[in-house]
Design an enzyme around this catalytic site. Structure first.
Site, PDB file in Angstrom:
ATOM      1  N   ASP A 120       0.801  -1.237   0.000  1.00 33.36           N
ATOM      2  CA  ASP A 120       0.000   0.000   0.000  1.00 33.36           C
ATOM      3  C   ASP A 120       0.830   1.282   0.000  1.00 33.36           C
ATOM      4  OD1 ASP A 120      -1.604  -2.113   0.733  1.00 33.36           O
ATOM      5  OD2 ASP A 120      -2.089  -1.301   2.703  1.00 33.36           O
TER       6      ASP A 120
ATOM      7  N   GLU B  69     -10.544  -2.945   4.782  1.00 35.52           N
ATOM      8  CA  GLU B  69      -9.196  -2.355   4.767  1.00 35.52           C
ATOM      9  C   GLU B  69      -9.145  -0.927   4.192  1.00 35.52           C
ATOM     10  OE1 GLU B  69      -6.328  -6.236   4.627  1.00 35.52           O
ATOM     11  OE2 GLU B  69      -6.686  -5.297   2.701  1.00 35.52           O
TER      12      GLU B  69
HETATM   13  C1  FRU Z   1      -3.836  -3.787   2.617  1.00 29.44           C
HETATM   14  C2  FRU Z   1      -3.165  -4.199   3.921  1.00 29.44           C
HETATM   15  C3  FRU Z   1      -3.521  -3.249   5.047  1.00 29.44           C
HETATM   16  C4  FRU Z   1      -2.374  -3.417   6.000  1.00 29.44           C
HETATM   17  C5  FRU Z   1      -1.211  -3.610   5.049  1.00 29.44           C
HETATM   18  C6  FRU Z   1      -0.165  -4.544   5.569  1.00 29.44           C
HETATM   19  O1  FRU Z   1      -3.159  -4.239   1.496  1.00 29.44           O
HETATM   20  O2  FRU Z   1      -3.536  -5.521   4.251  1.00 29.44           O
HETATM   21  O3  FRU Z   1      -4.787  -3.486   5.605  1.00 29.44           O
HETATM   22  O4  FRU Z   1      -2.193  -2.304   6.815  1.00 29.44           O
HETATM   23  O5  FRU Z   1      -1.750  -4.123   3.845  1.00 29.44           O
HETATM   24  O6  FRU Z   1       0.941  -4.585   4.709  1.00 29.44           O
END
Ligand code: FRU
Length: 451
Positions: free
Chosen positions: A25, A199
């Site tokens: 992300d 998320e």
């Molecule tokens: C989304 C996610 C988020 C988390 C991050 C961990 O892709 O799962 O919810 O904070 O990636 O890398």
């Protein structure tokens, strides 16, 4: 022979990738003092997900990125999961040490990753040197565990109620908003449910049709879906069902930049293109090209539009342009080029065609008149013709294809792996003649430093 960094076979040339290792992300997007900051979920030690850390890059123009040392590393509260960043102009958190306001990062301490495991909580860190070095707050976490793997805090300053507002993912399809005067003490304001979505929330107001007196709030979830509604400083009241903006195979976990100056005024978003494949590359995963978000009225109601930011024009090299060209089945229009990076802008009148489209390195971007669907790399989206026409914009990099239809009402962010022999761009029609009202093919330069 090893290729020079940033010039490897499958290295995207105008989409951000870390020099080495894994990313997912985008995090902590904030503009300050002429720099667009892009923090990102990063595994500094491996090509796959793990050891989550905030990597860091800056850009003067959203196009050319320079990677800096990592910003936030795992600690006793856990690895560093996704979150956001703001400029604390009024020093509400009391963390300013010099003449300039600090940047504050708000992130998830993913406790379950440490031994012995502790629950996921939300923490903050400050930087008084334009994001170059960070100090974690001694009183972390600032928001304790609520439920499950609660995570991904996105913070915005809400001037009408003089408070910071945090959108947080809770569990299942549940999110919540929290308020704070100082980024350190948070109280729960309201809950938000997004059926089917989880998320990485984002939460921000946008004017409708550019009219600042008509604002709607956008509540965004990781899968590229959103709710529109009203927010009074306490409660977000959705006025729509869950709507989809991103229809492609790979767009995920998008976030928008904080603190874009009022003189600019744009709401700019970037996403992870989740799941692309980069065999034998030193990096893993790429981001989308940044897009500008707007709300516009349509016959179906107000909708969110996504269009690549105008800074894309910085990359344009040679442009070929056609007007009022009639395409016949079996006689494809093939621009003469040996470039591999393109921006394509087309306005198409399908006339008698059953299908019109574009072949990109052997992959089909097709509009099927019988179904009214646009398909790209195995994904489909309904797109209605407007005034009998289809407007398509496509960004083509070595391993990605982003498509924006009808000015960005439908967007599709997709990754592909090219065959070495497939370089052509071809415009085709099937089942009858079609007219290219206008077609522009811009050859693009790489955004990485030249060899
Ligand atoms: C989304 C996610 C988020 C988390 C991050 C961990 O892709 O799962 O919810 O904070 O990636 O890398």
């Amino acid at each position: 022979m090893t290729s020079p960094l940033y010039h490897e076979t499958h290295r995207p040339q105008f989409h951000f990738t870390p020099a080495r290792n894994w990313t997912n992300d985008p995090n902590g997007l904030v503009f300050y003092a002429g720099e667009w900051h892009l923090f990102f979920q990063h595994n500094p030690h491996g090509i796959k997900w793990g050891n989550m850390t905030w990597g860091h890059a800056v850009s003067p123009d959203l196009v050319h990125w320079t990677q800096l040392p990592n910003a936030l590393e795992p600690d006793a509260l856990g690895t560093i999961f996704s979150g956001s960043a703001v400029v604390d102009w009024a020093n509400t958190a009391g963390m300013q040490t010099g003449a300039e306001p600090p940047l504050i990062a708000i992130y998830t301490s993913a406790g379950s990753e440490v031994k012995p495991p502790v629950p996921f909580t939300q923490s903050i860190a400050s930087s008084n040197d334009r994001g170059r070095t960070w100090t974690k707050f001694a009183g972390n976490p600032v928001l304790g565990h609520i439920v499950g793997a609660n995570r991904d805090p996105k913070v915005i300053w809400h001037a009408p109620s003089s408070q910071w507002v945090m959108a947080l993912y809770l569990d299942g399809n549940d999110y919540a908003l929290f308020g704070s005067p100082n980024l350190r003490d948070w109280t729960r304001l309201c809950d938000v449910a997004m059926p089917g979505i989880s998320e990485c929330p984002d939460f921000f107001p946008l004017p409708v049709d550019g009219d600042a007196t008509r604002t709607l709030w956008v509540f965004w979830g990781a899968a590229g879906c959103y709710l529109l509604g009203a927010f009074d400083g306490r409660t977000f009241a959705p006025e729509t069902d869950v709507l989809r903006a991103e229809w492609g195979a790979n767009g995920y976990a998008a976030q928008t930049w904080s603190d874009v100056p009022a003189s600019d005024g744009r709401r700019i978003q970037i996403a992870w293109m989740a799941g692309g494949k980069y065999p034998a590359m030193p990096f893993n995963q790429q981001f989308t090209f940044p897009v500008e978000l707007t709300l516009r009225s349509t016959s179906q109601g107000v909708r969110l539009y996504r269009q690549p930011v105008r800074e894309r024009e910085l990359l344009r090299q040679r442009t070929q342009r056609w007007e009022q060209v009639t395409l016949q089945p079996g006689a494809n229009l093939i621009p003469q080029t040996d470039c591999e990076l393109f921006e394509v802008c087309a306005e198409i009148d399908p006339c008698e065609a059953q299908a019109v489209g574009l072949l990109v390195r052997g992959h089909d971007l097709c509009y099927d008149l019988s179904t009214g669907e646009l398909s790209a790399l195995d994904k489909r989206a309904a797109v209605a013709l407007e005034g009998g026409r289809l407007r398509l914009q496509a960004l083509i990099d070595r391993t990605s294809l982003e498509v924006f239809a009808q000015d960005g009402l439908v967007s599709m962010s997709s990754c592909f792996l090219p065959e070495a022999a497939d370089w052509n761009l071809e415009f085709y029609t099937r089942g009858g003649a079609a007219r290219l009202v206008t077609l522009e093919v811009h050859e693009l330069a790489s955004a990485w430093p030249a060899l």
